[in-house]
Design an enzyme around this catalytic site. Structure first.
Site, mmCIF file in Angstrom:
data_model
loop_
_atom_site.group_PDB
_atom_site.id
_atom_site.type_symbol
_atom_site.label_atom_id
_atom_site.label_comp_id
_atom_site.label_asym_id
_atom_site.label_seq_id
_atom_site.Cartn_x
_atom_site.Cartn_y
_atom_site.Cartn_z
ATOM 1 N N CYS A 63 13.396 -10.064 -18.284
ATOM 2 C CA CYS A 63 14.397 -9.013 -18.082
ATOM 3 C C CYS A 63 13.948 -7.876 -17.148
ATOM 4 C CB CYS A 63 14.900 -8.472 -19.412
ATOM 5 S SG CYS A 63 13.701 -8.400 -20.738
ATOM 6 N N LYS A 118 22.072 -9.182 -31.469
ATOM 7 C CA LYS A 118 22.037 -10.481 -30.802
ATOM 8 C C LYS A 118 22.822 -11.530 -31.580
ATOM 9 C CE LYS A 118 17.706 -12.024 -32.968
ATOM 10 N NZ LYS A 118 16.455 -12.774 -32.757
#
Length: 642
Positions: free
Chosen positions: A332, A462
């Site tokens: 990321c 998530k």
């Protein structure tokens, strides 16, 4: 003193304080009770009830029953080991229940148990079961416990960590253990068990502690259920990717020089390339842009991202030119740097960056497991940068992509939503906003899901996907994580319609998850017999004898020219041996060529399951193979041919 007990029929009744579930079961005529659930807590049948409560009795048919009888079986195992090896020679660790079974850890003087010892331990366990010893629960002071377990150092360590002044022990015959329970009323209630394996396990899971011997077992209330589970384990062992991988020449492991870092062999690379090719096609169709980011980046990047504070112990570091660098554990931050390399307008959003990114994460050697738990792996990682108003549509797009990919392999799946953990970045209002967005997308997609409170990533909630394989096991693979935190830390912005900067939202997602782990799952799912489009070798062309080599080679070249993976097997081995080898390697199709085939121009095709199809036109075979590969069929099309 009286207490009020709400019974299973919903009625409330007064009882004397100290009444046991056993007494209530007798009053209600429930003869097969083995325990109870009291205010949501599993409760021994003979344990007194001291306060008002809601009670439900547990029988062997109830879902809570395995917790009672498998926990008891762990104690029976420990008692048997102490009888065989001598109380003075055995130091007890812990003996909990686990999914489908139980284990107990032992420190045995002058050596460890081996799997050859399991039959004699089983025999002693059967004696204890036949003795039907009453199991008694008792609360004692810590001082009494220290004296009782004065020769058991691991138990003494546990005693000191228990809050309060009192602990609970359980006694069955001469055996006593420190334990919270629950247990069966006696040792003779459940008889169907099997000890499965022996392994090493560090005390408390730390490599700094002594290595103990762990004995695994399973138990079921019914013999039929035990037999079915043992058959399942046998099938799972047959499919074990750690055996099939080297056998099929797919990958290798080298624990001396690269523990937890797989080596992929030529045949394995073929499968990986096909998986990546399939994924790339779908990503291009959906507007993703593939990028590559560096494997090693300055440690300052990881301090900004938060990985330094939350993940440093799992990272690898190097130092060069008086600078410290980290081997990336995640992709990321690199994707953020790509995003920030130019000014982004709202008209450019959403931006979807995709990468097969190699990452490294430290895992303790004791938990490494083939391709399933490694230190070096490849994520099919993507990060979507979007406006707040685009979140739900982007999540829906990812959900559709996940369903498309998993359906291609025949997987069904279940979904879990994990919310804000204690160790989180950012304020709760942002977390609430992110969690609501994920819930809305799941509901719009018509997906049912389970909520795992407090199990989210440190930067955002998530969604996890658990796929079910061909023998019913579940594996966690895909994940979608909504992140408001990292864009804030890196000042990830876009220019809005008002010509002002606005904070972008970041969606992390992976579908295969770890490419290596997904490969391992596929090996076991298909038992190494990959569908033709994935198979490292799709066709083996086998001449019956040397005089058929030239004609067979021409056919092999014809099939190869169409782009198929062909092995021309003209080795000086018997025909039977070469056919068996092709079946062992799980090659989908074999073409056997002799006088008849070469004279007629027709071929004989044998599938890896042994089905034979004679007098097949070569061009028909090529066309069938082409359809099978292009459509990425799971089954062999010629299995249905006559």
């Amino acid at each position: 003193m009286k207490i009020k007990v709400k019974l299973p029929d919903g009625k409330e009744k007064e009882y004397d304080r100290g009444i046991t579930p056993a007494e209530i079961a007798k009053e209600l005529g429930v003869k097969k009770a083995i325990g109870a659930v009291v205010n949501g807590e599993l409760w021994d049948l003979k344990r007194p009830i001291e306060n008002d409560c809601e009670l439900r009795l547990v029988t062997l048919e109830d879902p809570e029953a395995p917790e009672f009888y498998r926990h008891t079986m762990a104690h029976i195992l420990a008692q048997a080991v102490m009888r065989i090896y001598g109380k003075e020679n055995v130091k007890l660790g812990i003996g909990p229940t686990i999914e489908n079974g139980f284990y107990y850890d032992f420190d045995i003087k002058n050596g460890r148990l081996t799997e050859e010892d399991l039959p004699k331990i089983e025999q002693e366990m059967k004696k204890i079961i036949k003795e039907n010893l009453p199991i008694e629960r008792k609360e004692i002071s810590k001082e009494e416990a220290r004296e009782l377990f004065r020769d058991q150092p691991y138990k003494l360590e546990l005693i000191e960590e228990i809050e309060g002044d009192r602990v609970t022990i359980y006694r069955q015959g001469e055996f006593v253990d420190l334990c919270r329970g629950p247990h069966l009323p006696s040792t003779g209630i459940v008889k169907h068990f099997k000890l499965l394996s022996v392994s090493g396990a560090y005390w408390r899971g730390s490599e700094k502690n002594p290595m103990l011997t762990r004995v695994y077992g399973t138990a079921f209330a019914k013999k039929e259920d035990l037999d079915n589970y043992l058959k399942f384990l046998e099938e799972a062992q047959r499919r074990d990717h750690r055996k099939l991988g080297p056998q099929l020449e797919l990958f290798m492991l080298n624990t001396e020089y690269a523990p937890g870092m797989p080596f992929f062999l030529p045949k394995g690379v073929v499968v990986l390339n096909e998986l990546m090719k399939f994924s790339r096609e779908l990503h291009r169709e959906r507007g993703y842009q593939e990028i590559f980011t560096p494997l090693i980046m300055n440690e300052q990047l990881w301090k900004i991202s938060g990985h330094w504070d939350h993940y440093a112990e799992n990272m690898y570091f190097i130092e060069k030119d008086e600078e410290r660098y980290a081997v990336k554990p995640m992709n990321c931050p690199g994707h953020i740097l790509v995003y920030k390399s130019r000014t982004v307008s709202y008209r450019d959003l959403p931006l979807r960056f995709f990468e097969f990114g190699r990452v490294h994460r430290y895992e303790r050697s004791g938990v490494l497991h083939g391709l399933m738990r490694v230190r070096s792996f490849t994520q099919d990682d993507a990060h979507i940068f979007c406006t707040p108003g685009q979140i739900e549509e982007e999540i829906l797009g990812v959900l559709d992509l996940i369903n498309t990919i998993y359906s291609q392999f025949g997987f069904t799946y279940r979904v879990e939503l994990s919310t804000m953990p204690e160790d989180h970045m950012g304020d709760e209002a942002i977390w609430e906003k992110a969690t609501t967005a994920l819930k809305n997308a799941l509901e719009r997609a018509g997906l049912s899901y389970k909520v795992n409170e407090g199990e989210g990533a440190f930067y955002g909630p998530k969604i996890d996907f658990h796929i079910r394989d061909s023998i019913g096991r579940e594996w966690q693979c895909a994940t979608i994580q909504l992140d408001f935190m990292m864009p804030e830390k890196f000042n990830v912005t876009y220019i809005g319609p008002d010509n002002k900067e606005h904070r972008a939202v970041m969606i992390h997602r992976a579908i295969y998850g770890s490419l290596e782990r997904f490969f391992g799952i596929l090996i076991e799912h298909f038992a190494g017999a990959f569908p033709t489009w994935l198979a490292p070798i799709q066709v083996a062309v086998i001449p019956i004898s040397e005089k058929h080599n030239d004609g067979a080679e021409k056919i092999a070249k014809r099939i190869s020219q169409e782009g198929f993976r062909v092995f021309f097997d003209n080795r000086r081995e018997t025909l039977g041996y070469r056919i068996r080898q092709a079946q062992t390697q799980k090659i989908p199709y074999m073409i056997i060529l002799g006088d008849k085939e070469l004279e007629s121009g027709k071929i004989s095709v044998r599938t890896r399951t042994g089905k034979e199809i004679k007098d097949v036109d070569l061009e028909h075979f090529v066309e069938t193979l082409r359809n099978e590969v292009l459509s990425r069929k799971l089954e062999l099309l010629m299995e249905g041919s006559e």
